[in-house]
Each structure stands twice: as structure tokens, then as C-alpha cells.
Design an enzyme around this catalytic site. Structure first.
Site, PDB file in Angstrom:
ATOM      1  CD  GLU A  70     -24.694  55.507  84.404  1.00 41.38           C
ATOM      2  OE1 GLU A  70     -24.448  54.815  83.744  1.00 41.38           O
ATOM      3  OE2 GLU A  70     -24.755  54.887  85.750  1.00 41.38           O
ATOM      4  CG  HIS A  71     -28.547  52.251  81.930  1.00 42.11           C
ATOM      5  ND1 HIS A  71     -28.934  51.495  81.804  1.00 42.11           N
ATOM      6  CD2 HIS A  71     -27.610  52.716  83.564  1.00 42.11           C
ATOM      7  CE1 HIS A  71     -28.392  50.948  82.989  1.00 42.11           C
ATOM      8  NE2 HIS A  71     -27.220  51.048  83.926  1.00 42.11           N
ATOM      9  CD  GLU A 142     -27.296  48.372  86.890  1.00 44.27           C
ATOM     10  OE1 GLU A 142     -27.906  48.974  86.423  1.00 44.27           O
ATOM     11  OE2 GLU A 142     -26.436  49.082  86.821  1.00 44.27           O
TER      12      GLU A 142
END
Lengths: 428, 425
Positions: A70-71, A142
Site C-alpha cells: 500500500e505504501h 510507524e
């Protein structure tokens, strides 16, 4: 294009399935400045064991790869897609859940141009060794951010307790060690397998004209050469009904303890109406047991065992489900015992019909409130759709659920062997 | 038609704001109580709304209040506290379904407002004070609420930064009140404070939704009969002084990620003409994903997952936040300082400015789609006593020039660098 009106709600939904299998939904919202669009694949952190497209053998991929992918979708050979959106006056984002990866934008201008950017960037991956390595530092931070977050740790701790094998117990972002194993090649394998249009849903809600959207998407998709893809084979080990661990205590740098209790759904596998009915029944039961108007809530609050952080929820997907109840507390052990007793005694009582009518009204009102939010509509509709449910059937289903339905659902879900506790306590 | 169809009338002791719109399926009510933030009152004020929502004369317990809300198709009631410049704002929010979306035809407007009136105007009392068992329970919960700030490291770091930036000023206080002061509050003293709030606070009452066929003014006047204020205090926020020396505060806890928070003073607030330039400056500095902080700290150096700045609209502050590895502290601070220097040097082009303005415009228009967001925007005008329409706001942002941004960038001054780090290995 199919037109689906919901008269009581004064909404109309438009739907079309493209030739390559992509499902597109449009919900025009009168009076809104904003348009919100999500492009979602039925692929999340739990899909870590599958047969790759055109492959003959199943593979196991590193934990956290769906989120990593996704990133990396935002980075292209020559540019960063965030910037494309922001130049066109849109803010874009994405998220990965257990079962979905969604890419989205919201904007008050240039809707068609932004929609084109959304569809094209998700259908055009570019991964390089160098950019994969660079992302490991960012995602590493993160992960550390979540590691310091006591609410998140308690939540994941209780899920981890429940499951022996099912990958829902793995943190969505993976760990620093697991993401170290991710390569450009493994990203492409996941992408090719799960990002075929027939595994995806595009949802647009806001200040839009359905015909214009549909014909744009139709042309856009026709210009891309997708071959039909066979159904994706995903593997999940058989999960026992019993929880893996009954209790976990996590000492952290906090002043107030937390206690969450969870029940693992012993019989998952429902889809469509069955799932909708079961999910709403358990959620109604939780409201009856622990809503702010309940005797239990009043007792726990008056005794100082819970505060305003108290919450409860039940969620179920095709292969797993769980309910979680808990709060910040001064007495984590006592709270766990009391919650367990309260749930067991609810199981043995008949549902009070006056209370049920009240809670039913409350749920219907909350659903109407949620429809004020374009984000809620797009995200939840897609989640429902992937489980063969229809978001707009929530009110009729709520109206039809009986006391008996709730009693049965409760007996099935809150089994003794599926109970577990996770506490966060101050480090001494 | 105006973007926010806002009608304002004086209605006894409060100001009534009506926003007629048919885009929502519910009606939202927001009641704001505004008074100065002071060390003497912060704890009482932080406790008061929680006590009020926990029992009224006719609904004697929290359970009774919540039962009534459920009967109103799950109307929601919430209370909240906020710091707006030099003011400590207490908020009551209610949201209830518009009956035309329900299969039965129950008129909810009057019923819902009557319940809110019970909570605000008719609290459960015991002799000459509040009900002491309610006050005791809420005092206990309040202590836990204050303690739990420590548990959220981002919020904790923000609180610590503010304390360090304003050690001798009310602005340094936390809106949840002082833990050591909680025991001092009694059912009687809190009730006295409540009387003072009813008589003196500046009260703004917002109604957002489809109000056609409703005589809102009549209903509000009848249900919320506050005495007319004798003299409306025309107090405004004093901007943070720019006469400060840069300081560094290091603190250690057992954590995995360092929290870097940097506080700057800008001398520019909502009521100033330079406010629009401050917004554009902040957007380019750290407000968006195309900003200098996001691109350099995250994308270029991979130091962080988040690196952002936000501005406080009344005191005139800019706060930078980033979560980093402990060992990267000095490097990150240097990069952030370099980005400010680059802004001062005008190291940005026309496209970046345009992009930022477009994003601010987008943000404002999106905020207006949400009833609570709309009220937030309008309330800035109350706090700063500077009324602006959204149209004026949008035009103001559009008109900002490079010179305007440079002028603001020049004013921005670093006050405190706060770093919460883990124990050294």
C-alpha cells in the site's frame, strides 16, 4: 448501469460491473462540496498464504506485506502520486485492514481528473530495490509508534490471545524483522495476484453525476488489457474453537491500567444475510448488556471499575470474528471477572422487549447519523460488499431481528472456551 | 447562496446561530460556554460538564439520561473541553435524527432540546449544592482522565511543550484541570461555580440541520432562559510574546520511539490580516504531504512516519511534531530548522504556493460538509471577535503573495524544543 433507490433514506445508488469484472458504485450526495472515492482490493494482512497468479504452488509471504505494498503504490519511477493529487486539489490516502486495502481521495474540485489519477495509479505499479529499502525506515517508525500506543497494544494483545494460527493475530504492519524480508519481487507477486479488477470495488460518493462517472470508468478500463483471472486460492489453517492464550499482561509506561476482554467467534464462515443478521444481533446484545443505559454500565461506573474510555464492539469477516469489551481501569483483574460474569448471566436471561425496542431505535438513529459521512458510506459499503452483504439492508434487518434471534446468537458466540483477557499495567 | 447559510440572533442571555441545510439526516446542536482560562477555575470548569450530564432533576442518574436519549432514536449527547486562545471553552453537543427518515413520524426537535435543557439548566441538586455522589464519582473519573494524558505519548509531549512554553501564564494550563486540585472541589463549591457560569459565561448556541417549520428562537428562549448579560466583556486573546530565548527540554521514559515537539511563536492570530499568509506558510512548511517537513524528514531521509506542523489560531503558535529514533534527534532538529530557513529565504516556487492554496481551499470546503466542522469554523469568529464569511476566508487565502509569506516566515521564532526519549541502552 443499474439504479437502486432507497426511498425511506432518500438516497439512490448506481451500480455497474465493467467487462473486466470491476464493480463500480456511485452515490450522489446533494448539497455536499466534497467528493470522496475509494478504490479497494479484497486483500489485507490476513492474505499471506496463497497461490500466486499463474503459479502452481502456494507461497507464504512476509508479515506486513499488504501494508508495505500500500505504501509503495504511491511511488512511481518519476514521481510521487501524493503530489499529483495535491496539485489537482485533492488529498489522498490509503489504509490496510485485515481483509482490505483501500486507496482514496477526497476533493472539492477536479473530480474526474482525480478519479483518473486514482484508478491509474493503483493499476500501474512500480517497485524498485532502492525505494523498497527506503520505505523500511519509514514503516519501521510507524511500527514503533504503534508499539508505544497502549490502546493499540491492548487491542492487538487480546486478538493475539484468541488465535492459534489465523493470521489476523499478526500486526497489520508486521514487525521490523518481517518487513526486512520484503523485496521488490515479493511485492509484484502480491500485486499481480490480488489487484485484478475482478477482485476490486470502486466507490464514489459526493457531488457527482453517475452517468459521467460510469462512462469514464468504462473507457478507462477498456483501454487496459486485463485477462480474465481464475478465482484466487487463499489458505488458512484450521483454527480451534478454544482461545490460544487465556490471559496476557503487558507492563508499559502508563499511569492508568487497561483491561480488554475478548470472545473469539467459535463458528465463523457466515456471509451475506446470515452474517449481517449475526453481526447486528451480537452488537444489539452488547448494547443491551453494556450500553450507557444498562444496569451493568451503571454498576461498573459507580464502582469505579470503568471510565469514559469504556467501549465494546463485535466484528466478523468470512474466516474470523471477535467481540472485545473493556476500559481504562483501576482494577484490571476485578474488571475482567465482572465482565465475564455479566456476559454469562446475560446468556441465561431472556431479552427484555422494552429494552430491545429502545436499543433498536438507538441503532437506527446511529445508522442515519453515519450516513452523513461520505467516508463511512464508501468504506462500509465496500466492506459489506466483500462479505456479500448490503449496507442499505441494515435498517430493515435491524427492524426484523427478534429477541429470540439475539438469544440464539449470544449462546453461540459467548462460549466459555472462547474467552480471553489482555491487560496493560503500569511498569513498576 | 452563501457556503454557510448562517443566521445569528441575540436570544436572551445567549447568541443563537441557525444554519439551515438539508444535506444531513440528523440535526446537530452545539452549545459553547466561554470564559477565561485561569488557574483558579480550570479544575472546576473541567469537572462541571461531566457532572451536569450525569443527572438532572427529572432524570436522576446518568442511566436515566441515557435511556431517554435512546428513546429519541439514539440521540447522542456529549460534552467536551477546549482551549481557544486565552479561553477555556465548555461544549455540549447533541445530535438527533430528522424524523422524515424514520418509518414512524415522531417530532424529535422539541423533545431533544428539552432533554438538553434538563442537562444544562436543571441539574440534580442536594440541598444547596450538586448531588454529592455524582460529584464524587466524576472527581474519581476526572483524576483518571488527567492521568491518562501521560499514557498517550503524543498528547503528553504536547502538554509538556505547552507547559514549558508558558510556565507562568494561564495558557500553559491543561484543559482537563489540575490533578492536585480535584480533592479541593466540593458539591457546594462546584454548584457556586455553575451559578457563576450561568450568569457570566458568553454562550453561543448553534443549530445545524433542516429547521424548516421550526420556531427555533421561541423554543430556545423558552428552554434556555439565561439572564441577559449585563455587559458583554470584550476580551480577546493576548498573543504570545515574541520576546523569548530558544530552550531545549529533554525527558526520559521507557518508550520505543522518541517524540520530538517543537514550539514556535508567530505573533499572528485569526483576527489579523496576516492570518491567511500564516495558513499558507504553515501548509508549505509542514501542513500537507507536499510540505517541506514531509518531503525532507520523511520522504528524503526516511527518519519518520509523521513529520508535520499545525498552527494554533488565537495564541499565534506553530507546533511541529515528529516521531523518530532517539539517535536521530539532532539530525532531525537540524533538518527542521533548515526547512524554516528555506521558507525565510523564499526557497519555494509559484507552483508550491498554488498547490498549497488549493489544498487549503479544499480543506475549508470539506470542513463545511460536516456539521461540527461548520460550527468550529464559525466559532473562531466568536473567540477572536472578527467575523469572516467562508467566502472572505477563501478569497483571503487566494490573495496571499510570496512577500506576505516571507513576512510571516520572518516573524516565526523558535521557542522550545521538547524531546521525549527512551532510556539509554
Amino acid at each position: 448501469m443499474k439504479t437502486i433507490p432507497f426511498n425511506q433514506l432518500q438516497e439512490t445508488l448506481y451500480h455497474q460491473t465493467m467487462d473486466n469484472g470491476l464493480d463500480v458504485y456511485v452515490l450522489p450526495k446533494k448539497g455536499f462540496n466534497k467528493t470522496y472515492a475509494t478504490f479497494t482490493t479484497k486483500y489485507g494482512s490476513v492474505d499471506n498464504h496463497f497461490v500466486p497468479l499463474n503459479g502452481s504452488e502456494d507461497v507464504q509471504v512476509p508479515d506486513g506485506i499488504a501494508h508495505f505494498l500500500e505504501h509503495k503504490m504511491f511511488e512511481k519511477e518519476d514521481r510521487d502520486v501524493f503530489q499529483d493529487f495535491s496539485k489537482q486539489g485533492a488529498s489522498s490516502n490509503a489504509f490496510t485492514s485485515f481483509t482490505r486495502t483501500a486507496y482514496l481521495f477526497s476533493t472539492t474540485q477536479n473530480v474526474m481528473q482525480n478519479l483518473e489519477t486514482l484508478v491509474n495509479f493503483v493499476q500501474d505499479p512500480y517497485f524498485s530495490d532502492q525505494s523498497v529499502e527506503k520505505e523500511k525506515g519509514i514503516i519501521g517508525q510507524e511500527i514503533e509508534m504503534y508499539n508505544d500506543n497502549s490502546d493499540w497494544r491492548a487491542y492487538f494483545g487480546v486478538i493475539e490471545n484468541m488465535f492459534h494460527h489465523h493470521p489476523v493475530k499478526i500486526d497489520i504492519a508486521g514487525t521490523i524483522d518481517s518487513i526486512a524480508k520484503i523485496t521488490k519481487e515479493s511485492l509484484y507477486t502480491c500485486y499481480e495476484t490480488f489487484y485484478h479488477p475482478s477482485n476490486m470495488v470502486l466507490f464514489i460518493v459526493g457531488a457527482v453525476e453517475p452517468n459521467e462517472i460510469m462512462s469514464f470508468v468504462e473507457k478507462n478500463q477498456a483501454s487496459k488489457s486485463y485477462k480474465d483471472q481464475p478465482p484466487i486460492e487463499r489458505f488458512f489453517d484450521k483454527e480451534p474453537k478454544k482461545v490460544a492464550e487465556q490471559k496476557k499482561v503487558l507492563p508499559m509506561s502508563v499511569q492508568v491500567a487497561k483491561c480488554l476482554v475478548g470472545f473469539k467467534e467459535p463458528n465463523p464462515g457466515r456471509q451475506g444475510e446470515d452474517l449481517l443478521k449475526h453481526e447486528l444481533s451480537i452488537n444489539l446484545a452488547l448494547d443491551l448488556m453494556f450500553g450507557q443505559s444498562s444496569e451493568n454500565y451503571e454498576k461498573l461506573y459507580n464502582e469505579g471499575l470503568i471510565d469514559q474510555s469504556f467501549s465494546y464492539d463485535f466484528t466478523e469477516e468470512e474466516k474470523f470474528g471477535f467481540s472485545i469489551v473493556g476500559s481504562n481501569t483501576s482494577s484490571p483483574d476485578e474488571l475482567a471477572d465482572r465482565l465475564y460474569e455479566m456476559i454469562q448471566s446475560f446468556k441465561n436471561e431472556a431479552v427484555n422487549s422494552d429494552q430491545l425496542e429502545r436499543i433498536r431505535k438507538k441503532k437506527i438513529g446511529s445508522f442515519l447519523r453515519a450516513l452523513n459521512s461520505p467516508e463511512f458510506i464508501a468504506n462500509q459499503f465496500t466492506r459489506y460488499r466483500f462479505n456479500d452483504m448490503d449496507l442499505f439492508e441494515v435498517v430493515p434487518m435491524l427492524e426484523s431481528i427478534t429477541a429470540k434471534d439475539i438469544e440464539e446468537a449470544v449462546k453461540g458466540h459467548f462460549a466459555e472456551e472462547s474467552f480471553t483477557v489482555c491487560q496493560v499495567v503500569p511498569k513498576s | 447562496m452563501a457556503i454557510i447559510p448562517h443566521e445569528k440572533t441575540s436570544c436572551g442571555g445567549l447568541t443563537l446561530h441557525r444554519i439551515q441545510t438539508d444535506k444531513y439526516k440528523t440535526t446537530t446542536v452545539v452549545v459553547q460556554f466561554k470564559a477565561r482560562l485561569t488557574k483558579e477555575t480550570v479544575t472546576e470548569r473541567a469537572l462541571l460538564p461531566y457532572v451536569l450530564q450525569s443527572g438532572t432533576k427529572n432524570y436522576a442518574s446518568s442511566k436515566a439520561v441515557r435511556t431517554e436519549l435512546e428513546k429519541l432514536y439514539g440521540a447522542t449527547l456529549g460534552v467536551d473541553l477546549a482551549k481557544k486562545g486565552d479561553f477555556h471553552v465548555m461544549t455540549f453537543r447533541m445530535d438527533f435524527a430528522n424524523e422524515k427518515f424514520l418509518s414512524e413520524d415522531e417530532p424529535l426537535f422539541k423533545k431533544a432540546l428539552s432533554l438538553l435543557s434538563e442537562v444544562i439548566m436543571n441539574p440534580k441538586t442536594d440541598g444547596s449544592g450538586f448531588d454529592s455522589s455524582i460529584v464524587d464519582k466524576e472527581k474519581r473519573t476526572m483524576k483518571q482522565r488527567i492521568q491518562s494524558i501521560y499514557d498517550d505519548k503524543m498528547r503528553y509531549s504536547n502538554m509538556r511543550l505547552t507547559q514549558e512554553m508558558f510556565p507562568n501564564e494561564a495558557f500553559g494550563l491543561h484543559i482537563y484541570g489540575e490533578k492536585d486540585e480535584v480533592d479541593r472541589v466540593t458539591a457546594q463549591s462546584l454548584y457556586d461555580y455553575y451559578k457563576k457560569v450561568c450568569a457570566e459565561d458568553e454562550i453561543d448556541f448553534y443549530l445545524v440541520g433542516n429547521l424548516e417549520g421550526v420556531d427555533a428562537e421561541k423554543v430556545v428562549k423558552e428552554l434556555f432562559p439565561f439572564e441577559e448579560r449585563t455587559e458583554r466583556q470584550s476580551e480577546i486573546t493576548e498573543k504570545a510574546s515574541l520576546d523569548v530565548e530558544e530552550k531545549e527540554i529533554l525527558e526520559t521514559q521507557e518508550i520505543k520511539q522518541g517524540k520530538l515537539h517543537m514550539g514556535f511563536r508567530s505573533g499572528v492570530g485569526y483576527a489579523d490580516d496576516e492570518y491567511f499568509a500564516l495558513q499558507v506558510f504553515n501548509g508549505m512548511f509542514g501542513g500537507f504531504s507536499h510540505s517541506k517537513l514531509f518531503r525532507n524528514v520523511r520522504e528524503k531521509e526516511s527518519l519518520a512516519y509523521y513529520a508535520a506542523s499545525r498552527y494554533e489560531s488565537h495564541k499565534g503558535l506553530i507546533i511541529v511534531m515528529s516521531g523518530i529514533e532517539f539517535k536521530n534527534y539532532h539530525k532531525t532538529v537540524d533538518i527542521i530548522k533548515e526547512q524554516l530557513t528555506a521558507m525565510r529565504d523564499g526557497d519555494f516556487n509559484e507552483d508550491e504556493m498554488k498547490q498549497t492554496k488549493t489544498m487549503i481551499r479544499n480543506q475549508l470546503l470539506e470542513t463545511v460538509d460536516d456539521a461540527k466542522g461548520m460550527v468550529e469554523l464559525l466559532y473562531h469568529g466568536v473567540v477572536s471577535q472578527k467575523l469572516r464569511t467562508i467566502e472572505e476566508w477563501l478569497d483571503g487565502v487566494e490573495a496571499v503573495t510570496k512577500e506576505d509569506i516571507l513576512a510571516v516566515a520572518d516573524k516565526v521564532k523558535l521557542d522550545t524544543v521538547y524531546f521525549l526519549k527512551g532510556e539509554e541502552a
